[in-house]
Design an enzyme around this catalytic site. Structure first.
Site, short mmCIF file in Angstrom:
data_model
loop_
_atom_site.label_atom_id
_atom_site.label_comp_id
_atom_site.label_asym_id
_atom_site.label_seq_id
_atom_site.Cartn_x
_atom_site.Cartn_y
_atom_site.Cartn_z
N HIS A 103 28.35 -81.11 81.96
CA HIS A 103 27.84 -80.80 80.63
C HIS A 103 27.50 -79.31 80.55
O HIS A 103 27.09 -78.70 81.54
CB HIS A 103 26.66 -81.68 80.24
CG HIS A 103 25.46 -81.63 81.14
ND1 HIS A 103 24.52 -80.64 81.06
CD2 HIS A 103 25.05 -82.45 82.14
CE1 HIS A 103 23.56 -80.86 81.95
NE2 HIS A 103 23.86 -81.95 82.64
N ASP B 141 25.31 -77.96 78.30
CA ASP B 141 23.95 -77.67 77.84
C ASP B 141 22.94 -77.71 78.98
O ASP B 141 23.16 -78.35 80.01
CB ASP B 141 23.53 -78.64 76.72
CG ASP B 141 23.54 -80.10 77.15
OD1 ASP B 141 24.44 -80.50 77.93
OD2 ASP B 141 22.64 -80.86 76.73
N ASP C 192 21.64 -77.98 87.40
CA ASP C 192 21.90 -79.02 86.39
C ASP C 192 22.55 -78.40 85.17
O ASP C 192 21.86 -78.01 84.26
CB ASP C 192 20.59 -79.72 86.05
CG ASP C 192 20.76 -80.85 85.05
OD1 ASP C 192 21.90 -81.27 84.82
OD2 ASP C 192 19.76 -81.30 84.49
N GLU D 246 24.51 -83.43 76.76
CA GLU D 246 24.11 -84.49 77.70
C GLU D 246 22.60 -84.59 77.79
O GLU D 246 22.04 -85.69 77.91
CB GLU D 246 24.70 -84.21 79.09
CG GLU D 246 24.52 -85.36 80.10
CD GLU D 246 23.19 -85.39 80.82
OE1 GLU D 246 22.85 -86.44 81.38
OE2 GLU D 246 22.44 -84.37 80.81
N GLU D 247 21.95 -83.44 77.72
CA GLU D 247 20.49 -83.41 77.91
C GLU D 247 19.72 -84.05 76.76
O GLU D 247 18.52 -84.28 76.88
CB GLU D 247 20.01 -81.97 78.14
CG GLU D 247 20.55 -81.33 79.42
CD GLU D 247 19.99 -81.96 80.70
OE1 GLU D 247 19.20 -82.91 80.61
OE2 GLU D 247 20.36 -81.48 81.78
N GLU E 86 27.72 -85.55 87.48
CA GLU E 86 26.62 -84.93 88.21
C GLU E 86 25.84 -85.88 89.11
O GLU E 86 25.68 -87.06 88.82
CB GLU E 86 25.66 -84.27 87.23
CG GLU E 86 24.90 -85.24 86.35
CD GLU E 86 24.15 -84.53 85.24
OE1 GLU E 86 23.35 -83.63 85.52
OE2 GLU E 86 24.37 -84.88 84.07
N HIS F 117 15.43 -79.22 85.67
CA HIS F 117 14.45 -79.23 84.58
C HIS F 117 13.13 -78.55 84.97
O HIS F 117 12.18 -78.58 84.21
CB HIS F 117 14.16 -80.65 84.07
CG HIS F 117 15.38 -81.37 83.56
ND1 HIS F 117 15.31 -82.46 82.72
CD2 HIS F 117 16.70 -81.16 83.75
CE1 HIS F 117 16.54 -82.88 82.44
NE2 HIS F 117 17.39 -82.11 83.07
ZN ZN Z 1 22.56 -82.77 84.07
#
Ligand code: ZN
Length: 397
Positions: A76, A78, A109, A143-144, A171, A369
């Protein structure tokens, strides 16, 4: 060569410097960057906009036998928001420190994985390798925030079906240990609002059949189950969070004024159902609790995922056999787990395609994150070589 001059690192840094951060992302810079990558790799590139402004970029390396089911390499574009003040280096600077740590939102990520797929392909092409199956490298939006305008819709389109995907990689997560973590399934998300209604009146009296009494009953039932699952998790060191059902009380709302007994009080639980849970039985249990709590107790779901079958890690899945054999040759240890949260893999599995979640990041703290997310340059570069081997194995199956 200093690591910033390494072309793979330079591509990674350039991608990390694009602030494709939630919410309301303009993906134009990502698309332009990926088109440039496709040109440098001499790969075909297609951009699908199933939802306007939510591009899905597909780079394709056609195999020598395009009639065979293809391999999907998904990532992804984003990244999640940042609290810039808490970062040592600006989160979109991709600053590389003296230890080779590359600091940026998305370094783990999962912009790393997207670039690693491409750099692995670059190495294979430079060595004049031809793979049997076609590789489709997809870069998806959002995706997030649940993938609703990205992979969730994409898997149901004619454009996706035309890719003829037989197997997908997506992922995983960093591992502080030597072992790499591999995910073959995900739990189902259920977010429920339980509404308790009852007799209203003055806050100084003892009324019967109040919302508060019913709310307490409901909270007790959910929290007792939480306690039971917590004990199961603690009882066996081999279990991870993905193996149990997690329940968290996330919101309580209702009432109008402190001296008025409310007509209605509601409570929200975020639950992640273990893959062993029978969904029908689980919902029946909730219905039963609502009946026991008293009259006027109802519920509705904010989110209720269907059960999705996990990807088989056995002889019935030849892609897994090829993947595992390549991992064994690389002497990398795999810790196979159920993902505790949700990724786009669930949508791919939902349409019957086996999918594995794997990010080649060992000896790396889990910082997705988190503030100061980083990936070390040597780990990133080693990951490219891991993909060279893994992609060759699954694509030549
Ligand atoms: Zn991710």
């Amino acid at each position: 060569m200093s690591c910033a001059n390494n072309p793979a690192i330079a591509n990674f840094v350039e991608y990390l410097q694009i602030p494709s951060v939630q919410p309301n992302i303009n993906y134009d810079a990502c698309v332009a960057f990926l088109k440039k990558q496709a040109a440098s790799l001499n790969l075909a590139v297609t951009v699908h906009e199933i939802v306007p402004k939510k591009p899905i970029v597909v780079l394709t390396w056609t195999g020598t036998d395009p009639t065979l089911p293809s391999i999907l390499l998904n990532s992804h574009m984003d990244v999640v928001p940042v609290f810039e003040k808490s970062w040592t280096h600006p989160p979109f600077s991709a600053h590389i420190d003296k230890d080779g740590k590359i600091f940026a939102r998305g370094s783990q990520d999962m912009k790393c994985v997207g670039i690693q797929y491409l750099e692995a392909i670059r190495k294979l092409r430079a060595a004049n390798v031809q793979l049997k199956r076609t590789l489709h490298v997809t870069f998806v939006p959002d995706e997030e925030i649940g993938g609703h305008d990205g992979m969730m819709k994409f898997v149901h389109t004619a454009e996706f079906k035309a890719l003829k995907v037989g197997f997908a990689l997506d992922e995983g997560i960093a591992s502080p240990e030597e072992e790499f973590i591999l995910f073959y399934g995900e739990r189902s998300i259920w977010q429920i609002h339980v509404h308790c209604t009852g007799k209203t009146g003055h806050g100084s009296l003892i009324h019967l059949n109040t919302a508060g009494e019913k709310l307490r009953y409901i909270i007790d039932k959910f929290m007792d189950l939480r306690e039971q699952q917590k004990r199961i998790l603690e009882s066996d060191p081999k279990l991870t969070t993905g193996d149990v059902t997690t329940i968290n009380m996330t919101q309580i709302y209702g009432g109008v004024q402190s001296n008025v007994v409310p007509e209605k009080l509601s409570v929200v639980f975020d639950m992640r159902l273990a893959i062993t849970v029978n969904h029908e039985e689980f919902e029946n249990m909730i219905k039963q609790w609502c009946r026991e709590a008293g009259d006027g107790v109802t519920y509705d779901f904010e989110q209720k995922n269907d059960k999705v079958d996990s990807t088989k890690l056995d002889a019935g899945n030849p892609y897994w056999i090829a993947f595992k054999a390549a991992a064994d040759e690389l002497k990398i240890k795999l810790d196979c787990r159920i993902f505790p949260a949700a990724t786009d893999s669930r949508y791919v599995r939902q349409v019957g395609i086996p999918a594995l979640g794997f990010s080649p990041m060992n000896f790396t703290p889990v910082l997705l994150h988190d503030h100061n997310e980083y990936l070390k340059a040597d780990v990133f570069l080693k990951g490219i070589d891991i993909y060279v081997k893994l992609l060759t194995a699954v694509a030549n199956l």
